[in-house]
Design a protein around this motif. Structure first.
Motif, PDB file in Angstrom:
ATOM      1  N   ARG A   1       0.813  -1.215   0.000  1.00  0.00           N
ATOM      2  CA  ARG A   1       0.000   0.000   0.000  1.00  0.00           C
ATOM      3  C   ARG A   1       0.845   1.262   0.000  1.00  0.00           C
ATOM      4  O   ARG A   1       0.366   2.341  -0.291  1.00  0.00           O
ATOM      5  CB  ARG A   1      -0.907  -0.004   1.224  1.00  0.00           C
TER       6      ARG A   1
ATOM      7  N   ASN B   1      -2.325   7.921   1.553  1.00  0.00           N
ATOM      8  CA  ASN B   1      -3.012   6.735   1.053  1.00  0.00           C
ATOM      9  C   ASN B   1      -3.995   6.104   2.022  1.00  0.00           C
ATOM     10  O   ASN B   1      -4.682   5.161   1.670  1.00  0.00           O
ATOM     11  CB  ASN B   1      -1.978   5.668   0.679  1.00  0.00           C
TER      12      ASN B   1
ATOM     13  N   SER C   1      -4.795  -5.687  -4.244  1.00  0.00           N
ATOM     14  CA  SER C   1      -6.005  -6.461  -4.535  1.00  0.00           C
ATOM     15  C   SER C   1      -5.673  -7.740  -5.281  1.00  0.00           C
ATOM     16  O   SER C   1      -6.213  -8.811  -4.981  1.00  0.00           O
ATOM     17  CB  SER C   1      -6.979  -5.613  -5.367  1.00  0.00           C
ATOM     18  N   LEU C   2      -4.756  -7.654  -6.244  1.00  0.00           N
ATOM     19  CA  LEU C   2      -4.359  -8.834  -7.001  1.00  0.00           C
ATOM     20  C   LEU C   2      -3.660  -9.856  -6.108  1.00  0.00           C
ATOM     21  O   LEU C   2      -3.882 -11.064  -6.225  1.00  0.00           O
ATOM     22  CB  LEU C   2      -3.448  -8.432  -8.161  1.00  0.00           C
TER      23      LEU C   2
ATOM     24  N   LYS D   1      -8.394   4.330  -2.210  1.00  0.00           N
ATOM     25  CA  LYS D   1      -8.761   2.984  -2.624  1.00  0.00           C
ATOM     26  C   LYS D   1      -7.543   2.067  -2.572  1.00  0.00           C
ATOM     27  O   LYS D   1      -6.420   2.489  -2.806  1.00  0.00           O
ATOM     28  CB  LYS D   1      -9.321   3.044  -4.045  1.00  0.00           C
ATOM     29  N   ARG D   2      -7.783   0.816  -2.235  1.00  0.00           N
ATOM     30  CA  ARG D   2      -6.695  -0.152  -2.157  1.00  0.00           C
ATOM     31  C   ARG D   2      -6.004  -0.260  -3.512  1.00  0.00           C
ATOM     32  O   ARG D   2      -6.655  -0.406  -4.540  1.00  0.00           O
ATOM     33  CB  ARG D   2      -7.251  -1.512  -1.740  1.00  0.00           C
ATOM     34  N   PRO D   3      -4.664  -0.210  -3.536  1.00  0.00           N
ATOM     35  CA  PRO D   3      -3.931  -0.305  -4.803  1.00  0.00           C
ATOM     36  C   PRO D   3      -4.237  -1.618  -5.528  1.00  0.00           C
ATOM     37  O   PRO D   3      -4.521  -2.635  -4.896  1.00  0.00           O
ATOM     38  CB  PRO D   3      -2.468  -0.251  -4.357  1.00  0.00           C
ATOM     39  N   MET D   4      -4.151  -1.578  -6.843  1.00  0.00           N
ATOM     40  CA  MET D   4      -4.452  -2.741  -7.663  1.00  0.00           C
ATOM     41  C   MET D   4      -3.547  -3.921  -7.311  1.00  0.00           C
ATOM     42  O   MET D   4      -3.995  -5.065  -7.229  1.00  0.00           O
ATOM     43  CB  MET D   4      -4.307  -2.387  -9.142  1.00  0.00           C
ATOM     44  N   LYS D   5      -2.256  -3.660  -7.065  1.00  0.00           N
ATOM     45  CA  LYS D   5      -1.333  -4.755  -6.778  1.00  0.00           C
ATOM     46  C   LYS D   5      -1.681  -5.451  -5.461  1.00  0.00           C
ATOM     47  O   LYS D   5      -1.499  -6.661  -5.316  1.00  0.00           O
ATOM     48  CB  LYS D   5       0.112  -4.255  -6.753  1.00  0.00           C
TER      49      LYS D   5
END
Length: 543
Positions: free
Chosen positions: A366, A380, A390-391, A384-388
Motif C-alpha cells: 500500500r 493513502n 487487490s491482485l 482505494k486499495r492499490p491494484m497490486k
C-alpha cells in the motif's frame, strides 16, 4: 536581542514512529487510547475464536496418527480405563502433560453424561480451536508490537488463510499446542518484541515459563528456545540474573512438575526428555518411520506449508530487516534438517513467523516505503486499495482456500468416516469385534469408538533387531499370504476394515470366511506414500 526558545512539540499519542526504520518506538498512551486498544484486542480475539470454531467443524480428514494415538487415545485410557497405549508410552518417551488436557475434557463430558459418539469426535478439536485462537491472537499481538497495527492485520490475514494452518492447527497434535506456546512466548521475550522497560523482567519470566512448558510437551522445542535464549543472553544487561535467578529456577520448576506428573502416571521415575532424545536423536530411532534428504524442509516440506505465500514471506523478511526472527526460521529448519526423519508438523511452530513476514510484505504494497513509514501513509490511508494489493489478496485466497478446504474436507477422510460409522453402530450394539487389516494406526481407535469392545490392528512397534519386518510391513508385502496365516489363530471378528488396494487381493479370502461388503467410504483421489488408497471398505460377518 532575546533568543526565542524553540517550541516543544507536545503529543498525546503513545505511538511514535521512526520513518527511517521499520521498528516502532513506544511511549505511554493516554487512558482513552488504552480502552480503545482493550476493546480492539477483544474483537480480534473473538474473531479468532469464531474462525477457529468454524475451522474445527470443517476438519473431517485424517492427517497424522499422533493426533489420535498420542493424545486422544491416551486421554481416553486415562479417563475411561480402556484404550491403547502405543510402544512410546511403554518406553517412556512421551509426557502425559499434553494428553491430560483432553483427559480433563473427557472427564467433564462423562460427568455431564454427554459423552456421545458425536461429542467424543467433535469436542477435542473444539477445545484445540480455543488454543489455536489464542495462538492467532498472539501472532497479531507480536506483529503489532514489531510493526504496528496495520501490518498485524495482514499478518493475521496470512495466518488465517494459509492452507496448512487451516488444515493442521486445529488438530490435537502436541505440535499444535507447542506452536501456541511459541507464539505467546515470543511476544513476551524482551530480545524479540518488548522494548526494555521496568516490566521487561516480568515479561521475560512469563516467556521463560511458556518456553519451558513447550519443552515439557515436546523436548525438540528446545531447538527454538536455545536460539532465543542465547539472543536474550547476549542482549541483556543482567545476564547473571537471567541465568541463575530466572532461567534456571523456572526451567527446573517446570521440569520438576512434569517429572512428578510422569512419575504418577507411569508409576515409576521416568525422565521423558532424556528418553525422547536418546531414542529420536542419539539412536536415530525416528528413522524407522522413514527418512528424507537433508534439504527436504527447504525444497518440499516447509515450502509446501507456505505454498503461495513464499514470495511474500521472502519479500517481508528482506524488507522488514528483522534478522533475529528470520534467523530463527533458518536455525530451526537447519537443525531439523540434520535429523533423518522429517515431518511437516515438526516445523509447524515457525510457520506463523514466516506468515507474519508475509503480512509485512502485503501491508507494504500500500505504500511506496515501509508500512511503518508516515511518508505515504497520510496520503493513502483513505484512498482505494492499490491494484497490486487487490491482485495479491485474490491470488492468495484463490490458491489457499480451495487447497485448505480440499485437504480438510476431502483428502483422506475415509479412515475418519469408517470409525465415526462404527462408533454409531457400536452404540446400538451392532459391533462385537473389529479387525483392521491395514497399515498400523491408519484410523482413530477407542477415543472415537468409545465402546469397550475387542479391537485388533497390525503391530508396528520398532523391532530391536535391525532388518526384521514388523507385522504391518509383512502384511503390505503379501496381504493374502499374511491373512491366510493370520486367520489360523484369530478370534473371528464381526467387522473387518481395510483399504481397497488390499481388498482387491483379499476379496476371495474374505468371502470364503463368510464376510461380505457392508459399506465403502471414499478416502483419497491420489496416493501419498503408498499405492492409491481411494476408499476404505468395511466387511461384516454373515454367520
Amino acid at each position: 536581542m532575546v533568543q526565542k526558545r524553540p517550541k516543544t512539540l507536545v503529543t498525546t499519542s503513545k505511538l511514535v514512529r521512526n520513518e527511517d526504520s521499520p521498528e516502532l518506538l513506544r511511549s505511554e498512551k493516554p487512558k482513552s487510547k488504552r480502552y480503545d486498544l482493550f476493546f480492539s484486542m477483544n474483537k480480534v480475539l473473538l474473531f479468532c475464536l469464531a474462525f477457529r470454531f468454524a475451522n474445527a467443524f470443517l476438519l473431517q480428514t485424517y492427517f497424522n496418527p499422533d493426533e489420535h494415538w498420542q493424545a486422544l487415545e491416551v486421554a481416553h485410557y486415562i479417563t475411561f480405563g480402556y484404550g491403547h497405549l502405543t510402544w512410546e508410552w511403554k518406553r517412556g518417551i512421551r509426557s502425559y502433560l499434553h494428553p491430560l488436557l483432553f483427559a480433563f475434557l473427557y472427564k467433564v463430558l462423562a460427568l455431564l453424561g454427554v459423552d456421545t459418539p458425536l461429542l467424543m469426535i467433535k469436542a477435542p478439536r473444539l477445545l484445540q480451536s480455543i488454543f489455536s485462537a489464542v495462538g492467532d491472537f498472539y501472532l497479531y499481538r507480536l506483529s503489532r508490537a514489531l510493526f504496528g497495527e496495520y501490518v498485524a492485520k495482514w499478518a493475521l490475514f496470512s495466518q488465517l488463510t494459509n492452507w496448512f494452518m487451516f488444515f493442521c492447527f486445529n488438530r490435537t497434535l502436541s505440535n499444535s499446542l507447542e506452536t501456541v506456546l511459541t507464539l505467546a512466548s515470543l511476544y513476551y521475550w524482551p530480545c524479540i518484541s518488548v522494548v526494555p522497560t521496568r516490566i521487561s523482567k516480568v515479561s521475560r519470566k512469563l516467556a521463560l515459563f511458556m518456553a519451558a512448558l513447550s519443552c515439557g510437551i515436546r523436548p525438540t522445542s528446545a531447538i527454538t528456545w536455545l536460539y532465543v535464549g542465547l539472543l536474550e543472553l547476549f542482549s541483556a544487561n543482567d545476564r547473571l540474573r537471567f541465568i541463575f535467578l530466572e532461567a534456571a529456577p523456572i526451567g527446573s520448576l517446570v521440569l520438576g512438575i512434569t517429572f512428578l506428573l510422569d512419575r504418577v502416571m507411569y508409576g515409576s521415575w521416568t525422565l521423558v526428555p532424556l528418553n525422547f532424545l536418546r531414542f529420536n536423536v542419539f539412536s536415530s530411532g525416528g528413522d524407522f518411520y522413514g527418512t528424507h534428504k537433508w534439504h527436504w524442509y527447504f525444497t518440499q516440506g516447509f515450502s509446501a506449508m507456505l505454498f503461495s505465500f513464499i514470495p511474500f514471506s521472502i519479500s517481508g523478511i528482506v524488507a522488514s530487516r528483522k534478522w533475529k526472527l528470520s534467523g530463527l526460521l533458518v536455525w530451526v529448519l537447519g537443525i531439523h534438517s540434520l535429523l533423518g526423519h522429517k515431518e511437516f508438523r515438526f516445523v509447524l511452530p515457525i510457520l506463523p513467523i514466516a506468515l507474519m513476514f508475509s503480512g509485512y510484505s502485503l501491508a507494504a504494497l500500500r505504500y511506496q516505503t515501509s508500512p511503518n513509514s508516515k511518508r505515504e501513509k497520510s496520503r493513502n490511508l483513505h484512498t482505494k486499495r492499490p491494484m497490486k494489493m487487490s491482485l495479491a489478496t485474490i491470488f492468495l485466497l484463490a490458491t489457499n482456500i480451495p487447497m485448505g478446504l480440499y485437504m480438510s474436507l476431502v483428502h483422506q477422510r475415509g479412515t475418519e468416516d469408517v470409525m465415526n460409522h462404527l462408533a454409531r453402530e457400536a452404540a446400538n450394539g451392532k459391533v462385537k469385534r473389529i479387525l483392521f487389516l491395514m497399515p498400523c494406526h491408519s484410523t482413530p481407535y477407542y477415543s472415537t469408538l468409545h465402546q469397550n469392545l475387542p479391537m485388533q490392528f497390525l503391530d508396528c512397534t520398532p523391532s530391536v533387531e535391525k532388518g526384521s519386518l514388523v507385522e504391518s510391513e509383512r502384511f503390505l508385502m503379501n496381504p493374502l499370504d499374511f491373512s491366510i496365516e493370520f486367520a489360523k489363530n484369530w478370534t473371528v471378528p464381526s467387522h473387518i476394515v481395510l483399504f481397497d488396494s488390499e481388498e482387491r487381493l483379499l476379496k476371495d479370502f474374505l468371502i470364503s470366511h463368510s464376510f461380505k461388503e457392508d459399506k465403502r467410504f471414499f478416502h483419497a483421489h491420489f496416493k501419498v506414500d503408498r499405492d492409491l488408497q481411494s476408499s476404505v471398505v468395511l466387511y461384516v460377518i454373515t454367520v
